[in-house]
Design a protein around this motif. Structure first.
Motif, PDB file in Angstrom:
ATOM      1  N   LEU A 221      55.347  38.941  55.257  1.00  0.00           N
ATOM      2  CA  LEU A 221      55.342  39.717  56.497  1.00  0.00           C
ATOM      3  C   LEU A 221      56.092  41.035  56.320  1.00  0.00           C
ATOM      4  O   LEU A 221      55.663  42.066  56.841  1.00  0.00           O
ATOM      5  N   ARG A 222      57.165  41.019  55.559  1.00  0.00           N
ATOM      6  CA  ARG A 222      57.888  42.274  55.272  1.00  0.00           C
ATOM      7  C   ARG A 222      56.956  43.270  54.580  1.00  0.00           C
ATOM      8  O   ARG A 222      56.975  44.460  54.886  1.00  0.00           O
ATOM      9  N   GLY A 223      56.152  42.796  53.657  1.00  0.00           N
ATOM     10  CA  GLY A 223      55.193  43.677  52.980  1.00  0.00           C
ATOM     11  C   GLY A 223      54.172  44.254  53.944  1.00  0.00           C
ATOM     12  O   GLY A 223      53.806  45.426  53.854  1.00  0.00           O
ATOM     13  N   ALA A 224      53.721  43.429  54.889  1.00  0.00           N
ATOM     14  CA  ALA A 224      52.758  43.911  55.882  1.00  0.00           C
ATOM     15  C   ALA A 224      53.388  44.972  56.772  1.00  0.00           C
ATOM     16  O   ALA A 224      52.743  45.971  57.122  1.00  0.00           O
ATOM     17  N   VAL A 225      54.651  44.796  57.132  1.00  0.00           N
ATOM     18  CA  VAL A 225      55.350  45.790  57.955  1.00  0.00           C
ATOM     19  C   VAL A 225      55.479  47.107  57.201  1.00  0.00           C
ATOM     20  O   VAL A 225      55.288  48.185  57.779  1.00  0.00           O
ATOM     21  N   ALA A 226      55.757  47.042  55.922  1.00  0.00           N
ATOM     22  CA  ALA A 226      55.843  48.272  55.125  1.00  0.00           C
ATOM     23  C   ALA A 226      54.510  49.020  55.170  1.00  0.00           C
ATOM     24  O   ALA A 226      54.484  50.247  55.293  1.00  0.00           O
ATOM     25  N   GLY A 227      53.409  48.277  55.112  1.00  0.00           N
ATOM     26  CA  GLY A 227      52.092  48.897  55.211  1.00  0.00           C
ATOM     27  C   GLY A 227      51.855  49.508  56.577  1.00  0.00           C
ATOM     28  O   GLY A 227      51.292  50.601  56.696  1.00  0.00           O
ATOM     29  N   MET A 228      52.294  48.810  57.641  1.00  0.00           N
ATOM     30  CA  MET A 228      52.119  49.340  58.996  1.00  0.00           C
ATOM     31  C   MET A 228      52.856  50.657  59.167  1.00  0.00           C
ATOM     32  O   MET A 228      52.365  51.581  59.814  1.00  0.00           O
ATOM     33  N   LYS A 229      54.036  50.760  58.598  1.00  0.00           N
ATOM     34  CA  LYS A 229      54.819  51.990  58.708  1.00  0.00           C
ATOM     35  C   LYS A 229      54.080  53.166  58.059  1.00  0.00           C
ATOM     36  O   LYS A 229      54.277  54.306  58.458  1.00  0.00           O
ATOM     37  N   GLN A 230      53.248  52.887  57.077  1.00  0.00           N
ATOM     38  CA  GLN A 230      52.513  53.946  56.388  1.00  0.00           C
ATOM     39  C   GLN A 230      51.235  54.348  57.114  1.00  0.00           C
ATOM     40  O   GLN A 230      50.836  55.502  57.050  1.00  0.00           O
ATOM     41  N   VAL A 231      50.563  53.411  57.788  1.00  0.00           N
ATOM     42  CA  VAL A 231      49.259  53.718  58.383  1.00  0.00           C
ATOM     43  C   VAL A 231      49.332  54.135  59.850  1.00  0.00           C
ATOM     44  O   VAL A 231      48.369  54.694  60.368  1.00  0.00           O
ATOM     45  N   TYR A 232      50.462  53.875  60.518  1.00  0.00           N
ATOM     46  CA  TYR A 232      50.597  54.259  61.923  1.00  0.00           C
ATOM     47  C   TYR A 232      51.717  55.279  62.089  1.00  0.00           C
ATOM     48  O   TYR A 232      52.818  55.079  61.572  1.00  0.00           O
ATOM     49  N   SER A 233      51.447  56.331  62.845  1.00  0.00           N
ATOM     50  CA  SER A 233      52.531  57.236  63.221  1.00  0.00           C
ATOM     51  C   SER A 233      53.128  56.808  64.563  1.00  0.00           C
ATOM     52  O   SER A 233      54.246  57.180  64.896  1.00  0.00           O
ATOM     53  N   ARG A 234      52.374  56.021  65.330  1.00  0.00           N
ATOM     54  CA  ARG A 234      52.838  55.490  66.613  1.00  0.00           C
ATOM     55  C   ARG A 234      52.130  54.168  66.842  1.00  0.00           C
ATOM     56  O   ARG A 234      50.945  54.035  66.559  1.00  0.00           O
ATOM     57  N   PHE A 235      52.861  53.168  67.357  1.00  0.00           N
ATOM     58  CA  PHE A 235      52.267  51.857  67.612  1.00  0.00           C
ATOM     59  C   PHE A 235      52.922  51.252  68.842  1.00  0.00           C
ATOM     60  O   PHE A 235      54.134  51.037  68.869  1.00  0.00           O
ATOM     61  N   GLN A 236      52.129  50.984  69.877  1.00  0.00           N
ATOM     62  CA  GLN A 236      52.593  50.343  71.096  1.00  0.00           C
ATOM     63  C   GLN A 236      51.684  49.156  71.396  1.00  0.00           C
ATOM     64  O   GLN A 236      50.464  49.272  71.280  1.00  0.00           O
ATOM     65  N   ASN A 237      52.280  48.045  71.765  1.00  0.00           N
ATOM     66  CA  ASN A 237      51.529  46.848  72.114  1.00  0.00           C
ATOM     67  C   ASN A 237      52.070  46.366  73.459  1.00  0.00           C
ATOM     68  O   ASN A 237      53.140  45.779  73.535  1.00  0.00           O
ATOM     69  N   THR A 238      51.320  46.639  74.516  1.00  0.00           N
ATOM     70  CA  THR A 238      51.777  46.382  75.872  1.00  0.00           C
ATOM     71  C   THR A 238      51.206  45.067  76.398  1.00  0.00           C
ATOM     72  O   THR A 238      49.988  44.955  76.575  1.00  0.00           O
ATOM     73  N   PRO A 239      52.066  44.075  76.648  1.00  0.00           N
ATOM     74  CA  PRO A 239      51.572  42.794  77.172  1.00  0.00           C
ATOM     75  C   PRO A 239      51.059  42.949  78.600  1.00  0.00           C
ATOM     76  O   PRO A 239      51.633  43.680  79.402  1.00  0.00           O
ATOM     77  N   ARG A 240      49.957  42.224  78.884  1.00  0.00           N
ATOM     78  CA  ARG A 240      49.356  42.284  80.220  1.00  0.00           C
ATOM     79  C   ARG A 240      49.305  40.914  80.901  1.00  0.00           C
ATOM     80  O   ARG A 240      49.313  40.836  82.115  1.00  0.00           O
ATOM     81  N   HIS A 241      49.199  39.851  80.107  1.00  0.00           N
ATOM     82  CA  HIS A 241      49.066  38.520  80.689  1.00  0.00           C
ATOM     83  C   HIS A 241      49.667  37.493  79.728  1.00  0.00           C
ATOM     84  O   HIS A 241      49.391  37.530  78.536  1.00  0.00           O
ATOM     85  N   PHE A 242      50.488  36.588  80.274  1.00  0.00           N
ATOM     86  CA  PHE A 242      51.156  35.556  79.483  1.00  0.00           C
ATOM     87  C   PHE A 242      50.699  34.176  79.931  1.00  0.00           C
ATOM     88  O   PHE A 242      50.593  33.923  81.130  1.00  0.00           O
ATOM     89  N   VAL A 243      50.462  33.290  78.953  1.00  0.00           N
ATOM     90  CA  VAL A 243      50.263  31.878  79.233  1.00  0.00           C
ATOM     91  C   VAL A 243      51.221  31.150  78.294  1.00  0.00           C
ATOM     92  O   VAL A 243      51.124  31.286  77.076  1.00  0.00           O
ATOM     93  N   ILE A 244      52.152  30.402  78.879  1.00  0.00           N
ATOM     94  CA  ILE A 244      53.147  29.690  78.082  1.00  0.00           C
ATOM     95  C   ILE A 244      53.093  28.223  78.457  1.00  0.00           C
ATOM     96  O   ILE A 244      53.108  27.872  79.643  1.00  0.00           O
ATOM     97  N   HIS A 245      52.995  27.382  77.437  1.00  0.00           N
ATOM     98  CA  HIS A 245      52.962  25.938  77.647  1.00  0.00           C
ATOM     99  C   HIS A 245      53.801  25.300  76.544  1.00  0.00           C
ATOM    100  O   HIS A 245      53.410  25.302  75.375  1.00  0.00           O
ATOM    101  N   GLY A 246      54.944  24.772  76.921  1.00  0.00           N
ATOM    102  CA  GLY A 246      55.823  24.174  75.926  1.00  0.00           C
ATOM    103  C   GLY A 246      56.252  25.204  74.899  1.00  0.00           C
ATOM    104  O   GLY A 246      56.756  26.269  75.247  1.00  0.00           O
ATOM    105  N   ALA A 247      56.010  24.911  73.627  1.00  0.00           N
ATOM    106  CA  ALA A 247      56.403  25.800  72.526  1.00  0.00           C
ATOM    107  C   ALA A 247      55.317  26.808  72.164  1.00  0.00           C
ATOM    108  O   ALA A 247      55.482  27.575  71.220  1.00  0.00           O
ATOM    109  N   GLN A 248      54.222  26.797  72.916  1.00  0.00           N
ATOM    110  CA  GLN A 248      53.091  27.676  72.607  1.00  0.00           C
ATOM    111  C   GLN A 248      52.971  28.788  73.650  1.00  0.00           C
ATOM    112  O   GLN A 248      53.294  28.595  74.817  1.00  0.00           O
ATOM    113  N   ALA A 249      52.485  29.946  73.192  1.00  0.00           N
ATOM    114  CA  ALA A 249      52.254  31.052  74.113  1.00  0.00           C
ATOM    115  C   ALA A 249      51.033  31.833  73.648  1.00  0.00           C
ATOM    116  O   ALA A 249      50.758  31.937  72.446  1.00  0.00           O
TER     117      ALA A 249
END
Length: 132
Positions: A46-74
């Protein structure tokens, strides 16, 4: 820390660009099925994937709109609004599935249309002049 707290921190850290803090939310032995990145196992992958993300995106936003949570799952439905390193906009709807155990994300998968991510998946076409 509740499942909802872990999920809230996930989005807070992503949107702040705090990738080191984001990585702290994951278990060392995590498994991730990432639509663009493929199957990842372990925090080092995952650290390697993050390093790649830093290179391909100049800006990255992920805005949550709807949550479903049941026990340990979401499941979170969200909207990604990003800019590629070359300045091209990316807008996509996404669903993230999480399994949280002992306050750490142990499994995650995401699902979205890959077409909006073409600016980071395809290299810029090489322009050839008639004289070449």
């Amino acid at each position: 820390m509740s499942v909802r707290s872990v999920i809230d921190r996930y989005y807070e850290r992503v949107n702040a660009g705090d990738w080191d803090g984001w990585l702290e939310l994951f278990d060392e032995h995590l498994v991730m099925d990432e639509q663009l990145g493929g199957h990842l196992e372990g925090l080092n992958a995952l650290r390697g994937a993050v390093a790649g993300m830093k290179q391909v995106y100049s800006r990255f936003q992920n805005t949550p709109r709807h949550f479903v949570i049941h026990g340990a799952q979401a499941c979170v439905v969200s909207h990604i609004s990003a800019t590629s390193a070359s300045g091209k906009p990316i807008e996509a709807e996404v669903a993230n599935y999480f399994l949280i155990e002992e306050e750490k994300i142990t499994y995650m998968a995401n699902f979205h249309d890959s077409v909006p991510f073409a600016p980071i998946l395809s290299p810029e076409p090489r322009r050839v002049r008639a004289s070449e």
